[in-house]
Design a protein around this motif. Structure first.
Motif: not given
Length: 209
Positions: A202-208, A155-159
């Motif tokens: 596969r990866i979860f990508v969360t954009f904030l 998982r990765i957060a793109v802030i």
């Protein structure tokens, strides 16, 4: 003899009772980021929002300003910052499970020269602006909109850097995407090292933003 043993046990229980709060208390990890310095501190307790750090509370502080900065890896980290740019540089490609961002002064007009920074394996993000927007705080559970399991390592957060300069509303959305052998995703501007992905594709990508 029996009386001495009973007294010894009573004294021992009293000592353990007094010491138990210190034994149970977890250390508080704090990064203090200014225009010129980056300090990484370990504190006995939360010093509060943007308050002067008491030497008895934060006995261990390292100045990372001139050191070669490597990726930050913490389970919990609170960041006090007056420089959004240096905060983004410190956090980019870090690995933090629970991140709290506290802006300690209003941002100046100097723009941050890139649009986003990334944090790996992020579960919760808290953002607070106590100086110029008191009472305004955001808390986001990463991946909640997609029911992404916390134990999911990929998982990765793109802030977006505007989160560091002040927001009246914080939004997020999560997608699941594939990662090729080079670490590239469906988003050409987002890269993640394959070493952080293990053998997963596969990866979860969360954009904030």
């Amino acid at each position: 003899m029996i009386l001495c043993i009973q007294m010894s046990l009573a004294v021992l229980c009293c000592i353990l009772w007094l010491a138990s709060p210190a034994l149970l208390r977890s250390e508080f990890k704090l990064a203090y980021v200014t225009e010129r310095n980056v300090y990484m501190c370990t504190c006995a307790q939360d010093p509060g929002f943007c308050e002067k750090m008491n030497s008895s509370e934060c006995s261990s502080c390292r100045d990372l300003s001139s050191a070669q900065q490597s990726s930050v890896q913490k389970k919990h980290l609170t960041v006090w910052y007056t420089s959004p740019l240096n905060a983004a540089l410190l956090l980019n490609n870090s690995e933090i499970r629970h991140l709290s961002l506290v802006q300690c002064k209003p941002a100046d007009d100097q723009p941050v020269p890139f649009e986003y920074f990334t944090v790996r394996r992020l579960e919760t993000l808290t953002v607070t602006y106590p100086i110029w927007k008191p009472g305004l705080s955001f808390e986001v559970t990463i991946g909640k909109d997609r029911d992404a399991a916390y134990q999911e390592e990929a998982r990765i957060a793109v802030i977006h850097t505007s989160v560091l300069t002040g927001k009246t509303e914080l939004k997020s959305y999560t997608v699941q995407t594939k990662v090729d052998r080079s670490g590239m995703m469906s988003f050409p501007d987002v890269f993640m090292s394959r070493t952080a992905l293990s053998e997963m594709s596969r990866i979860f990508v969360t954009f904030l933003y």
